[in-house]
Design an enzyme around this catalytic site. Structure first.
Site, mmCIF file in Angstrom:
data_model
loop_
_atom_site.group_PDB
_atom_site.id
_atom_site.type_symbol
_atom_site.label_atom_id
_atom_site.label_comp_id
_atom_site.label_asym_id
_atom_site.label_seq_id
_atom_site.Cartn_x
_atom_site.Cartn_y
_atom_site.Cartn_z
ATOM 1 N N ASP A 17 36.419 -28.100 50.674
ATOM 2 C CA ASP A 17 35.636 -28.178 51.925
ATOM 3 C C ASP A 17 34.420 -29.061 51.676
ATOM 4 O O ASP A 17 34.028 -29.301 50.530
ATOM 5 C CB ASP A 17 35.185 -26.784 52.375
ATOM 6 C CG ASP A 17 34.400 -26.830 53.692
ATOM 7 O OD1 ASP A 17 34.857 -27.485 54.641
ATOM 8 O OD2 ASP A 17 33.307 -26.223 53.765
ATOM 9 N N SER A 18 33.790 -29.499 52.762
ATOM 10 C CA SER A 18 32.558 -30.277 52.640
ATOM 11 C C SER A 18 31.456 -29.443 51.986
ATOM 12 O O SER A 18 30.535 -29.998 51.402
ATOM 13 C CB SER A 18 32.103 -30.726 54.026
ATOM 14 O OG SER A 18 31.869 -29.593 54.833
ATOM 15 N N CYS A 80 38.891 -27.621 55.623
ATOM 16 C CA CYS A 80 37.823 -28.211 56.422
ATOM 17 C C CYS A 80 38.491 -28.894 57.608
ATOM 18 O O CYS A 80 39.354 -29.750 57.415
ATOM 19 C CB CYS A 80 37.061 -29.230 55.575
ATOM 20 S SG CYS A 80 35.830 -30.172 56.489
ATOM 21 N N GLU A 165 24.452 -23.679 56.892
ATOM 22 C CA GLU A 165 24.214 -24.178 55.520
ATOM 23 C C GLU A 165 22.768 -23.908 55.092
ATOM 24 O O GLU A 165 22.478 -23.755 53.918
ATOM 25 C CB GLU A 165 24.515 -25.683 55.440
ATOM 26 C CG GLU A 165 25.985 -26.039 55.547
ATOM 27 C CD GLU A 165 26.693 -26.163 54.201
ATOM 28 O OE1 GLU A 165 26.090 -26.611 53.230
ATOM 29 O OE2 GLU A 165 27.889 -25.794 54.134
ATOM 30 N N CYS A 199 36.173 -24.625 62.900
ATOM 31 C CA CYS A 199 35.375 -25.107 61.767
ATOM 32 C C CYS A 199 35.273 -23.933 60.806
ATOM 33 O O CYS A 199 34.985 -22.799 61.232
ATOM 34 C CB CYS A 199 33.984 -25.529 62.240
ATOM 35 S SG CYS A 199 32.835 -25.861 60.879
ATOM 36 N N HIS A 201 33.212 -23.033 58.775
ATOM 37 C CA HIS A 201 31.896 -22.389 58.655
ATOM 38 C C HIS A 201 31.686 -21.297 59.727
ATOM 39 O O HIS A 201 30.887 -20.390 59.533
ATOM 40 C CB HIS A 201 30.776 -23.415 58.849
ATOM 41 C CG HIS A 201 30.495 -24.266 57.655
ATOM 42 N ND1 HIS A 201 31.377 -25.203 57.191
ATOM 43 C CD2 HIS A 201 29.408 -24.317 56.837
ATOM 44 C CE1 HIS A 201 30.846 -25.815 56.141
ATOM 45 N NE2 HIS A 201 29.661 -25.294 55.904
#
Ligand code: DGL
Length: 281
Positions: A17-18, A80, A165, A199, A201
């Site tokens: 993932d990023s 991702c 994040e 997403c 996240h």
């Protein structure tokens, strides 16, 4: 990190993932398939990917996939959506045949789009995702293949990943941005009864999203969907299944600071994590 037993080559399933979001997927994969070795890579130094160009996301994703191959992965899950939307097809069709045609790279969009139509009664589905995923139209195109009658309404939420994040989700700023995007989504259709968190996240915001929804809807988050999809894939591809080593180990790599990664990762993974730094080329 080279062998799982005296005779078995270390060949973990790579999960990329990023940043931290893929950990929400890894957590569910490990619950469903605990027997395999796993190697997670978060490109935290270059996250977020959501607002970057196609070329950049492709270049970063390919580089990270190559690192996972170098570490012994035969199979990599791009956990991702942004990278799945912008880079996966090119990697699968153009790069893999040259790098090693026997390796596989799978994404998170396909398993979600294969089942979403089973949940909606009204035929109106909402998608929350990054700007990059929304612009790519990947969900609309893929859902159209499996459920042509379904209407999909997209809403890009560019602030959600930075809020997550940066650990800002319990602050009033997060409430504002969650409410704003829910409002925008439902202004497109009041009949939406199913929402995809597109997403990896976003499961971290799920409780907050539920709190501000105007009515009860089914929320699909991808962890268990991808885990079931991977289980099914490995059953259908016994050759690949045999090549994935089964030591039950877990390793984490980050392109940024391991201290930061370990501090934030447990929010996503629900367990303490101990990572190592990966130097980008
Ligand atoms: N977790 C990624 C996704 O699923 C996006 C995060 C980012 O913008 O880097 O789209």
């Amino acid at each position: 990190m080279t062998k799982t037993s005296a005779n078995t080559a270390y060949s973990p399933i790579g999960v990329f993932d990023s940043g931290y979001g893929g950990l929400t997927v890894l957590k569910e994969i490990v619950k469903t398939l605990p027997q395999y070795d796993y190697l997670y890579l978060g490109d935290n130094a270059r996250a977020p990917y959501g607002s970057r160009s196609f070329e950049t996301v492709y270049e970063y994703t390919l580089e990270c996939v190559m690192h996972l191959f170098d570490k012994g992965c035969e199979l990599v899950i791009v956990a991702c959506n942004t990278a799945s939307a912008k880079a996966l097809r090119t990697i699968q069709q153009k790069d893999l045949p040259n790098i090693d045609p026997s390796k596989r790279v799978l994404g998170v969009i396909r398993p979600t789009t294969e089942i979403v139509g089973n949940y909606s009664k009204t035929g109106h589905v909402g998608l929350f995702a990054t700007q990059g995923t929304v612009n790519s139209l990947s969900y609309l195109i893929e859902i159209g293949k499996f459920f042509p009658g379904l209407k999909v309404f997209q809403e890009a939420c560019p602030m959600w990943v930075p809020l997550i994040e940066n650990n800002e989700i319990d602050n009033p700023g997060a409430d504002y941005f969650v409410q704003k995007h829910i409002r925008h989504l439902f202004s497109q259709s009041e009949h939406i009864d199913t929402i995809i968190l597109g997403c990896t996240h976003y499961p971290i915001l799920q409780k907050k999203i539920e709190q501000f929804l105007p009515k009860p809807v089914t929320i699909l988050s991808q962890g268990s969907i991808v885990a079931n999809g991977l289980q099914d894939y490995l059953q259908r591809h016994p050759d690949m299944e045999r090549r994935c080593s089964k030591g039950g180990t877990m390793h984490f790599l980050t392109t940024d600071s391991p201290e930061n990664f370990d501090r934030h990762a447990s929010l996503f993974y629900s367990k303490p994590v101990s990572s190592e730094h990966l130097e980008l080329l």
